[in-house]
Design a protein around this motif. Structure first.
Motif, PDB file in Angstrom:
ATOM      1  N   LYS A  61      79.774  29.282  34.943  1.00 25.31           N
ATOM      2  CA  LYS A  61      80.561  30.031  33.949  1.00 25.31           C
ATOM      3  C   LYS A  61      79.917  31.379  33.663  1.00 25.31           C
ATOM      4  O   LYS A  61      80.603  32.389  33.529  1.00 25.31           O
ATOM      5  CB  LYS A  61      80.665  29.222  32.649  1.00 25.31           C
ATOM      6  N   ASN A  62      78.583  31.380  33.585  1.00 23.95           N
ATOM      7  CA  ASN A  62      77.890  32.650  33.354  1.00 23.95           C
ATOM      8  C   ASN A  62      78.148  33.640  34.478  1.00 23.95           C
ATOM      9  O   ASN A  62      78.429  34.806  34.237  1.00 23.95           O
ATOM     10  CB  ASN A  62      76.381  32.410  33.223  1.00 23.95           C
ATOM     11  N   HIS A  65      77.353  25.340  33.653  1.00 26.59           N
ATOM     12  CA  HIS A  65      76.964  26.381  32.707  1.00 26.59           C
ATOM     13  C   HIS A  65      76.667  27.682  33.464  1.00 26.59           C
ATOM     14  O   HIS A  65      77.157  28.749  33.123  1.00 26.59           O
ATOM     15  CB  HIS A  65      75.725  25.923  31.939  1.00 26.59           C
ATOM     16  N   MET A  96      80.605  33.574  36.636  1.00 27.85           N
ATOM     17  CA  MET A  96      82.020  33.929  36.631  1.00 27.85           C
ATOM     18  C   MET A  96      82.289  34.980  35.553  1.00 27.85           C
ATOM     19  O   MET A  96      83.061  35.915  35.764  1.00 27.85           O
ATOM     20  CB  MET A  96      82.828  32.663  36.344  1.00 27.85           C
ATOM     21  N   GLY A  97      81.646  34.793  34.424  1.00 30.11           N
ATOM     22  CA  GLY A  97      81.794  35.760  33.329  1.00 30.11           C
ATOM     23  C   GLY A  97      81.346  37.137  33.752  1.00 30.11           C
ATOM     24  O   GLY A  97      82.022  38.144  33.481  1.00 30.11           O
ATOM     25  N   GLN A  98      80.226  37.190  34.468  1.00 29.63           N
ATOM     26  CA  GLN A  98      79.729  38.490  34.924  1.00 29.63           C
ATOM     27  C   GLN A  98      80.663  39.108  35.949  1.00 29.63           C
ATOM     28  O   GLN A  98      80.966  40.299  35.894  1.00 29.63           O
ATOM     29  CB  GLN A  98      78.346  38.324  35.535  1.00 29.63           C
TER      30      GLN A  98
END
Lengths: 541, 222
Positions: free
Chosen positions: B23-24, B20, B26-28
């Protein structure tokens, strides 16, 4: 490219860093007016105080709540207009399932990690859709539901690319309008080509509303079998069971849903209430305790959570605990009249149960004073409790009056009637319940007739006094509301524009527009209002 | 619940929490890189690398779901042309001036029920392949064939090798080290979990009749 320069955006994410990444991305699209909140509570505060055009919200907001609950709360409480864009952002692919099973879906959602390009394209599509729906939203804002349906039809006929969304919207509107047969047809035709969960739920609602409780229950079982995660179906099934005289099945249905998602406090509270009505105090205690406990940091908590817990504690004979729960409510929510009314009402009953007559009377006085101060919109269970408080303190007439008001107000609500009957049994007046309930219905009819008669005899002021006072006491009663509105409009028609009274008439019509806007009588009075407005050159919406 | 069990955190929970957070982050990273703009080739390359890492991560997660036999599609109504446009915009940002990327709607309906995340993953793999092999041009196409909606990725490269084409109908695929076979394996899985009223989707691989170029087609049932 859409001009976002005037758009105001709220970013909700518990991670400060993600908020700032989103803020930078949005500012590259030209959205520079953005604010951020790191918690749901803070977000609600901002939404209450400022109008936003878009909310970008992370699904995962920490322990006590999530973005889906926030979405459902702000939509259900009408904190945002339907035209406001709600975009969910999430790292969980399982959110797809949440969307599929949710009663309210966001306008779109983005799975992290996503690129700025993806976000840009999605935003353009969402704003395009909002533009197509703008006429429908304008109708909704004015409670013109039938016109909103016509607009759906017009767009569907023009082969809008948003036909699925339009069908969904139309179905909900038809249900709100009480046009069950059309709703049923619409859902059945959708279901013939694909098992769409929301269509099956809609079909069940249409069946429930037209009184086919067995058929509705059957459909709901199918939904749950096809998609056990569809929790909204369990809620509707519980209502159907209770209306159908199977309260124990209602309780079971809610308990099943809560086993899958224990965090939903609205459902937890509903379980507590059914269990309480069923006399299952153990389950009720557990449910209400959990609501108070987990709700400590939730934006949706209310003083009623504490009052509900206090009521069960009283029934369990735990008087000290019950009083403590009320104190907790007061310290958490202050001494607003509604809080005072609900807590003092419960206090009356607790002191009575503990054989403390003087304290019980004193609390009842406080409750009645708070009621006078707060106005008369009593929430269901509080009204029943207050009536009970009156009966046990020997103020029998006031108790009876409260029961009559309650029944006339919610004359088609089986759960209210059941609670009233149980309360009357508890205070040893079970023999009165049939007469009280039937009389109340007769009373409303008589009140209505008296008002109409006064008006016909030319005593318009008398009719208005009578009907307005009755409409205030029974705000859910549509006949009284419409007759009161009509008397007010007749008065202005005859004696000149009375701004205050005409505003009251519009308020009355507004209150019943959603559920009864399609009644011929409603339409007639609304038309009359417009005519009188034209006559005096006043613009009426 | 047993209090001792309650405090015990399983390996699965740790993994889930870690993923989780990954992914956060990576999203940033992705949004920060995107905010730097597309004009500089090194930035563009970094963005594309970031996308590839992200795709690999999503693939790993799908493997877990497959292992638990939990891989199911969550079909919702989406507009196929919009979906393709989104893919095109992303591909253009990665490609810069190197490749021409077009999308075409050959008569897709306004909406179709499909799992957007899974379908995107299948097409993303095809797109990565096309990026490696295309000479000048990649085409993204959607339309109807019979009762099925199709999404195609066409390039003007050397085409699929015979070894890939010949096993296209079977279950065993050669998975090469660069992950080509793996992408196709997933795409086939994703096609298979798109089912409605007893019919399921399929994957079709072929080379252009003119002799050059690969065509990857995902067919999704009504």
């Amino acid at each position: 490219m859409i001009d976002y320069s005037k758009s105001r955006v709220l970013i909700v994410d518990d991670s400060q860093a993600m908020c700032s990444s989103l803020r930078i991305t949005l500012s590259n699209f030209g959205i520079t007016r953005s604010e951020s909140s790191n918690s749901a509570g803070e977000a609600i505060f901002r939404i209450r105080h400022r109008e936003f055009d878009m909310i970008v919200c992370d699904y995962n907001l920490g322990d006590s709540t999530d973005g889906q609950q926030l979405l459902e709360y702000v939509r259900r409480e009408h904190l945002i207009q339907p035209s406001v864009v709600f975009l969910m952002v999430t790292a969980e692919r399982s959110y797809e399932k949440v969307v599929l099973c949710a009663e309210m879906a966001p306008d779109d959602y983005l799975l992290k990690p996503f690129t700025a390009e993806t976000m840009r394209v999605r935003l353009e599509k969402v704003f395009d859709k909002k533009a197509v729906f703008s006429t429908i939203y304008a109708h909704l804002a004015e409670s013109r539901l039938a016109e909103a349906v016509e607009e759906c039809d017009r767009l569907l006929q023009a082969q809008s690319r948003y036909s699925v969304d339009l069908f969904r919207m139309k179905g909900e509107l038809l249900l709100d309008l009480g046009r069950e047969e059309e709703a049923q047809q619409l859902y059945e035709s959708l279901l013939s080509s694909r098992a769409i969960p929301w269509a099956r739920l809609g079909l069940a609602k249409a069946m429930r509303n037209s009184g086919n409780l067995d058929l509705a229950a059957e459909q709901l079982q199918v939904v749950i079998e096809e998609m056990p995660e569809y929790l909204a179906a369990y809620d509707v099934l519980a209502k159907v069971h209770e209306e159908n005289g199977h309260p124990e099945l209602a309780q079971e249905s809610l308990a099943n849903a809560l086993r899958m998602s224990p965090g939903n406090l609205v459902r937890q509270s509903a379980l507590g209430q059914v269990a309480f009505r069923n006399g299952d105090l153990e389950t009720a205690t557990r449910a209400f305790s959990s609501v108070v406990d987990k709700g400590r940091y939730s934006f949706s908590r209310s003083h009623n959570d504490f009052v509900n817990l206090s009521r069960v504690q009283m029934e369990n004979g735990e008087f000290a605990k019950a009083l403590q729960s009320l104190n907790d409510a007061r310290s958490a929510f202050g001494t607003a009249p509604v809080v005072e009314l609900a807590t003092s009402t419960m206090e009356t009953l607790i002191h009575h149960a503990a054989n403390n007559a003087a304290a019980s009377t004193a609390a009842l006085d406080k409750a009645i004073a708070a009621r006078a101060e707060a106005g008369i919109d009593l929430a269901g269970q509080t009204a029943i409790d207050l009536a009970k408080g009156c009966f046990v303190n020997g103020r029998v007439d006031e108790g009876r009056q409260l029961v009559r008001d309650m029944v006339s107000n919610y004359y088609d609500d089986t759960m209210v009637k059941r609670s009233v009957r149980q309360m009357l049994d508890a205070v040893g007046r079970g023999d009165e319940s049939k007469a009280l309930i039937e009389d109340s219905v007769a009373d409303v009819i008589k009140l209505n007739n008296d008002g109409v008669l006064l008006a016909r005899q030319g005593n318009l002021a008398g009719a208005i006094d009578l009907l307005l006072e009755a409409a205030r006491r029974m705000p859910q009663n549509v006949q009284l509301g419409l007759n009161a509105a009509q008397a007010l409009i007749v008065e202005s028609d005859r004696t000149g524009w009375n701004e205050e009274h005409m505003r009251e008439a519009q308020r009355l019509l507004g209150r019943h527009a959603a559920a009864h806007g399609d009644l011929p009588k409603f339409k007639k009075i609304k038309g009359y209002l417009k005519d009188v407005g034209l006559k005096f050159g006043v613009k009426v919406t | 619940m047993n209090p001792a069990r309650e405090n015990e955190i399983g390996l699965k929970d740790v993994l889930a929490a870690n993923l989780h957070e990954t992914k956060n982050l990576m999203g940033q990273l992705m949004l920060r890189l995107d905010a730097m703009g597309t004009s500089e080739p090194p930035v563009r390359e970094a963005r594309f690398l970031c996308q590839q890492i992200s795709d690999r991560m999503v693939q790993m997660l799908l493997l877990f779901e497959l292992q638990d036999e939990q891989l199911k599609s969550q079909p919702e109504a989406h507009n196929p042309a919009d979906f393709l446009l989104e893919l095109r915009e992303n591909a253009r940002a990665w490609a810069g001036a190197q490749l021409v990327i077009e999308s075409r709607d050959e008569g897709a309906p306004d909406y179709w029920y499909f799992d957007r995340a899974l379908t995107e993953m299948a097409l993303m793999n095809a797109l990565h392949n096309a990026f490696r092999h295309a000479r000048q041009r990649i085409e993204l196409v959607t339309g109807m064939r019979g009762d099925c909606l199709y999404f195609s990725v066409r390039d003007d490269g050397a085409g699929f090798p015979d070894s890939v084409l010949h096993v296209a109908g079977g279950h065993s695929l050669p998975i090469s080290r660069d992950g080509t076979g793996l992408g196709l394996y997933f795409a086939r899985m994703i096609a298979a979990v798109h089912t409605n009223q007893g019919r399921s989707g399929s994957l079709e691989l072929r080379n252009n009749e003119s002799g050059s170029g690969a065509e990857f087609t995902l067919l999704l049932p009504k």
